[in-house]
Design a protein around this motif. Structure first.
Motif, PDB file in Angstrom:
ATOM      1  N   VAL A   1       0.828  -1.214   0.000  1.00  0.00           N
ATOM      2  CA  VAL A   1       0.000   0.000   0.000  1.00  0.00           C
ATOM      3  C   VAL A   1       0.858   1.257   0.000  1.00  0.00           C
ATOM      4  O   VAL A   1       0.570   2.220  -0.727  1.00  0.00           O
ATOM      5  N   PHE A   2       1.932   1.257   0.793  1.00  0.00           N
ATOM      6  CA  PHE A   2       2.716   2.481   0.969  1.00  0.00           C
ATOM      7  C   PHE A   2       3.706   2.756  -0.164  1.00  0.00           C
ATOM      8  O   PHE A   2       4.128   3.907  -0.336  1.00  0.00           O
ATOM      9  N   LEU A   3       4.073   1.759  -0.937  1.00  0.00           N
ATOM     10  CA  LEU A   3       4.991   1.998  -2.060  1.00  0.00           C
ATOM     11  C   LEU A   3       4.434   3.038  -3.036  1.00  0.00           C
ATOM     12  O   LEU A   3       5.125   4.020  -3.351  1.00  0.00           O
ATOM     13  N   PRO A   4       3.210   2.865  -3.562  1.00  0.00           N
ATOM     14  CA  PRO A   4       2.688   3.915  -4.455  1.00  0.00           C
ATOM     15  C   PRO A   4       2.462   5.246  -3.741  1.00  0.00           C
ATOM     16  O   PRO A   4       2.652   6.310  -4.347  1.00  0.00           O
ATOM     17  N   ILE A   5       2.089   5.209  -2.455  1.00  0.00           N
ATOM     18  CA  ILE A   5       1.901   6.456  -1.709  1.00  0.00           C
ATOM     19  C   ILE A   5       3.194   7.257  -1.675  1.00  0.00           C
ATOM     20  O   ILE A   5       3.196   8.479  -1.901  1.00  0.00           O
ATOM     21  N   MET A   6       4.312   6.587  -1.403  1.00  0.00           N
ATOM     22  CA  MET A   6       5.598   7.269  -1.299  1.00  0.00           C
ATOM     23  C   MET A   6       6.062   7.838  -2.632  1.00  0.00           C
ATOM     24  O   MET A   6       6.880   8.769  -2.671  1.00  0.00           O
ATOM     25  N   LEU A   7       5.556   7.285  -3.735  1.00  0.00           N
ATOM     26  CA  LEU A   7       5.911   7.812  -5.053  1.00  0.00           C
ATOM     27  C   LEU A   7       4.961   8.922  -5.495  1.00  0.00           C
ATOM     28  O   LEU A   7       5.323   9.764  -6.321  1.00  0.00           O
ATOM     29  N   ILE A   8       3.748   8.935  -4.946  1.00  0.00           N
ATOM     30  CA  ILE A   8       2.742   9.924  -5.338  1.00  0.00           C
ATOM     31  C   ILE A   8       2.861  11.206  -4.518  1.00  0.00           C
ATOM     32  O   ILE A   8       2.702  12.305  -5.052  1.00  0.00           O
ATOM     33  N   LEU A   9       3.144  11.089  -3.230  1.00  0.00           N
ATOM     34  CA  LEU A   9       3.213  12.269  -2.353  1.00  0.00           C
ATOM     35  C   LEU A   9       4.201  13.334  -2.822  1.00  0.00           C
ATOM     36  O   LEU A   9       3.884  14.526  -2.811  1.00  0.00           O
ATOM     37  N   PRO A  10       5.422  12.959  -3.260  1.00  0.00           N
ATOM     38  CA  PRO A  10       6.388  14.001  -3.658  1.00  0.00           C
ATOM     39  C   PRO A  10       6.037  14.706  -4.963  1.00  0.00           C
ATOM     40  O   PRO A  10       6.727  15.658  -5.332  1.00  0.00           O
ATOM     41  N   GLN A  11       5.009  14.285  -5.691  1.00  0.00           N
ATOM     42  CA  GLN A  11       4.741  14.868  -7.008  1.00  0.00           C
ATOM     43  C   GLN A  11       4.410  16.368  -6.972  1.00  0.00           C
ATOM     44  O   GLN A  11       4.737  17.032  -7.976  1.00  0.00           O
ATOM     45  N   PRO A  12       3.788  17.033  -6.057  1.00  0.00           N
ATOM     46  CA  PRO A  12       3.044  16.474  -4.914  1.00  0.00           C
ATOM     47  C   PRO A  12       1.579  16.282  -5.308  1.00  0.00           C
ATOM     48  O   PRO A  12       0.987  17.129  -5.986  1.00  0.00           O
ATOM     49  N   ASP A  13       1.006  15.177  -4.833  1.00  0.00           N
ATOM     50  CA  ASP A  13      -0.395  14.883  -5.119  1.00  0.00           C
ATOM     51  C   ASP A  13      -1.032  14.222  -3.894  1.00  0.00           C
ATOM     52  O   ASP A  13      -1.295  13.021  -3.889  1.00  0.00           O
ATOM     53  N   PRO A  14      -1.262  15.009  -2.829  1.00  0.00           N
ATOM     54  CA  PRO A  14      -1.804  14.431  -1.598  1.00  0.00           C
ATOM     55  C   PRO A  14      -3.193  13.848  -1.770  1.00  0.00           C
ATOM     56  O   PRO A  14      -3.568  12.914  -1.060  1.00  0.00           O
ATOM     57  N   GLY A  15      -3.963  14.379  -2.718  1.00  0.00           N
ATOM     58  CA  GLY A  15      -5.304  13.861  -2.953  1.00  0.00           C
ATOM     59  C   GLY A  15      -5.294  12.418  -3.406  1.00  0.00           C
ATOM     60  O   GLY A  15      -6.018  11.577  -2.866  1.00  0.00           O
ATOM     61  N   SER A  16      -4.440  12.112  -4.388  1.00  0.00           N
ATOM     62  CA  SER A  16      -4.340  10.731  -4.871  1.00  0.00           C
ATOM     63  C   SER A  16      -3.768   9.815  -3.797  1.00  0.00           C
ATOM     64  O   SER A  16      -4.194   8.663  -3.651  1.00  0.00           O
ATOM     65  N   ALA A  17      -2.794  10.332  -3.028  1.00  0.00           N
ATOM     66  CA  ALA A  17      -2.200   9.521  -1.958  1.00  0.00           C
ATOM     67  C   ALA A  17      -3.236   9.191  -0.890  1.00  0.00           C
ATOM     68  O   ALA A  17      -3.240   8.090  -0.323  1.00  0.00           O
ATOM     69  N   LEU A  18      -4.134  10.143  -0.615  1.00  0.00           N
ATOM     70  CA  LEU A  18      -5.178   9.935   0.391  1.00  0.00           C
ATOM     71  C   LEU A  18      -6.063   8.742   0.052  1.00  0.00           C
ATOM     72  O   LEU A  18      -6.516   8.020   0.947  1.00  0.00           O
ATOM     73  N   ILE A  19      -6.300   8.521  -1.228  1.00  0.00           N
ATOM     74  CA  ILE A  19      -7.192   7.443  -1.665  1.00  0.00           C
ATOM     75  C   ILE A  19      -6.718   6.083  -1.157  1.00  0.00           C
ATOM     76  O   ILE A  19      -7.523   5.210  -0.830  1.00  0.00           O
ATOM     77  N   TYR A  20      -5.408   5.916  -1.043  1.00  0.00           N
ATOM     78  CA  TYR A  20      -4.865   4.610  -0.670  1.00  0.00           C
ATOM     79  C   TYR A  20      -5.140   4.251   0.798  1.00  0.00           C
ATOM     80  O   TYR A  20      -4.968   3.103   1.189  1.00  0.00           O
ATOM     81  N   SER A  21      -5.577   5.231   1.581  1.00  0.00           N
ATOM     82  CA  SER A  21      -5.905   4.934   2.982  1.00  0.00           C
ATOM     83  C   SER A  21      -7.077   3.969   3.095  1.00  0.00           C
ATOM     84  O   SER A  21      -7.206   3.255   4.092  1.00  0.00           O
TER      85      SER A  21
END
Length: 411
Positions: free
Chosen positions: A143-163
């Motif tokens: 779960v956290f692998l894609p989050i760690m790649l999405i957050l720095p883009q930065p795209d917190p909205g997409s990262a939030l979905i993985y919760s």
């Protein structure tokens, strides 16, 4: 024997709801983009037409293909996210897209389906027990692998979905304390922003004492309670530092606006304020298709994307909004029903991932538009403008529809 026709055993209820939502979405994009010089509704129609052969390709592939190659699909998805840091196009300060001429593609929209397949593949192994700490670390890493790649883009909205995957994992045996820890962390964070840290620590201490007294815990648990209080106190005392030094200014502004600590209807709060005005002006039955004054006047920024539901509220009113919400609810419940009747764990887990992803998109977007959640850039499935979003949700849903159609062969 395998089915000879791709239309055999398909769940037409889910497909019909999908078609209705896509059509309604396009009508609202058409209405919201008439005042714009861009041909947004024409592009969205092209995206919809291109989604049709995509659906047929998904349905023509044997359902077991997705299980067999889930790990490879996930790996390719991670590489596509990683490649953005070198080859991604920056739009509005975010490096989230690949650009091919005048066409852009957002890989994070497709990573949701890939991550769902990877989770389903991992959990389908009969030897996996989520009570095991090592297994918990492994599955959370997925779960956290894609989050760690999405957050720095930065795209917190997409990262939030993985919760939402935490809820799926809980359904499959992940200890409940993970869910409670996440909920309590969010609660403490918000309370610390509203109250003084000292008050939050005092409230936490009283709650721990009350639980300890009511449960009549042993002396050993007194030590554990002390450790828990220390961890909570440390977290609470760090909130303001994180808020001031880790969060960016526009994130702080949105939280302050949401929590009532500031009022800014012309700056950071303009979108939300105009959104509330548009929805409120619709009344019970709306102003009528193409008759929304806020929509026609272009008063709501990004109305064809993240704020598309404001068009529904203004032109279709409370009744139309209720119909849209009921259709989404019907789709969520239908997917959960189908997931529960799957004959393989892989299909069941994937089905719950599909329902969870669609639900959190729906919930966060509607809450954002109504002003009860910060603006984080989460699109409304099948409604918001964008080819990547529409195709990502379409792939996500129709892979599951294909799995469900193939369940008659899974014995």
């Amino acid at each position: 024997m395998k089915n000879q026709r791709i239309t055999n055993n398909l769940d037409w209820i889910s497909i019909i709801i999908y078609i209705i939502l896509v059509i309604m979405g396009w009508l609202n994009i058409y209405s919201s983009s008439l005042s714009s010089p861009e041909d947004t509704y024409q592009k969205q129609l092209v995206f919809i037409l291109l989604a049709i052969p995509m659906i047929f390709i998904i349905l023509s592939i044997d359902g077991k293909f997705y299980e067999k190659y889930a790990s490879i699909i996930f790996g390719i998805s991670l590489l596509s996210l990683l490649g953005l840091f070198a080859f991604g196009k920056v739009i509005a300060g975010q490096r989230c897209w690949y650009s091919f001429g005048g066409f852009t593609l957002q890989p994070s929209e497709f990573a949701k389906a890939a991550t769902s397949l990877a989770l389903a593949k991992y959990l389908s192994d009969p030897q996996i027990n989520l009570k095991d700490v090592n297994r918990q670390i492994q599955v959370l890493a997925i779960v956290f692998l894609p989050i760690m790649l999405i957050l720095p883009q930065p795209d917190p909205g997409s990262a939030l979905i993985y919760s939402i995957f935490i809820i799926v994992l809980y359904r499959e045996g992940l200890p409940a304390w993970y869910v409670w820890t996440g909920f309590i962390t969010i609660l403490l964070f918000v309370l610390t922003l509203v109250l003084q840290p000292e008050y939050v620590i005092l409230i936490s201490l009283l709650v721990i004492i009350f639980i300890h007294y009511k449960s009549r815990l042993s002396e050993r648990n007194i030590v554990l309670s002390g450790i828990l209080f220390t961890l909570i106190s440390g977290f609470v005392l760090s909130v303001n530092y994180v808020f001031e030094h880790v969060f960016k200014q526009h994130h702080r502004d949105r939280f302050n606006l949401l929590l009532g600590k500031s009022v800014d209807t012309k700056g950071i709060g303009y979108n939300t304020n105009q959104s509330e005005i548009a929805i409120g002006s619709g009344g019970w039955f709306g102003k009528g298709f193409l008759e929304g004054t806020q929509t026609k006047g272009g008063f709501v920024p990004e109305q064809h994307t993240d704020y598309i539901f404001t068009t529904v509220g203004e032109e279709w009113g409370f009744i139309g909004s209720f119909v849209v919400i009921a259709l989404f609810a019907g789709l969520f419940l239908r997917i959960i029903y189908l997931a529960e009747r799957q004959k393989t764990k892989f299909s069941r887990v994937y089905g719950y991932c599909v329902a969870g992803i669609l639900f959190i998109h729906f919930f966060v977007n509607i809450a954002m538009v109504l002003g009860i959640f910060p603006t984080v850039g989460v699109p409304l499935p099948f409604f918001s403008y964008g080819g990547s979003g529409l195709w990502g949700f379409t792939i996500l849903l129709f892979i599951f529809i294909k799995m469900d159609a193939n369940k008659v062969n899974e014995w």
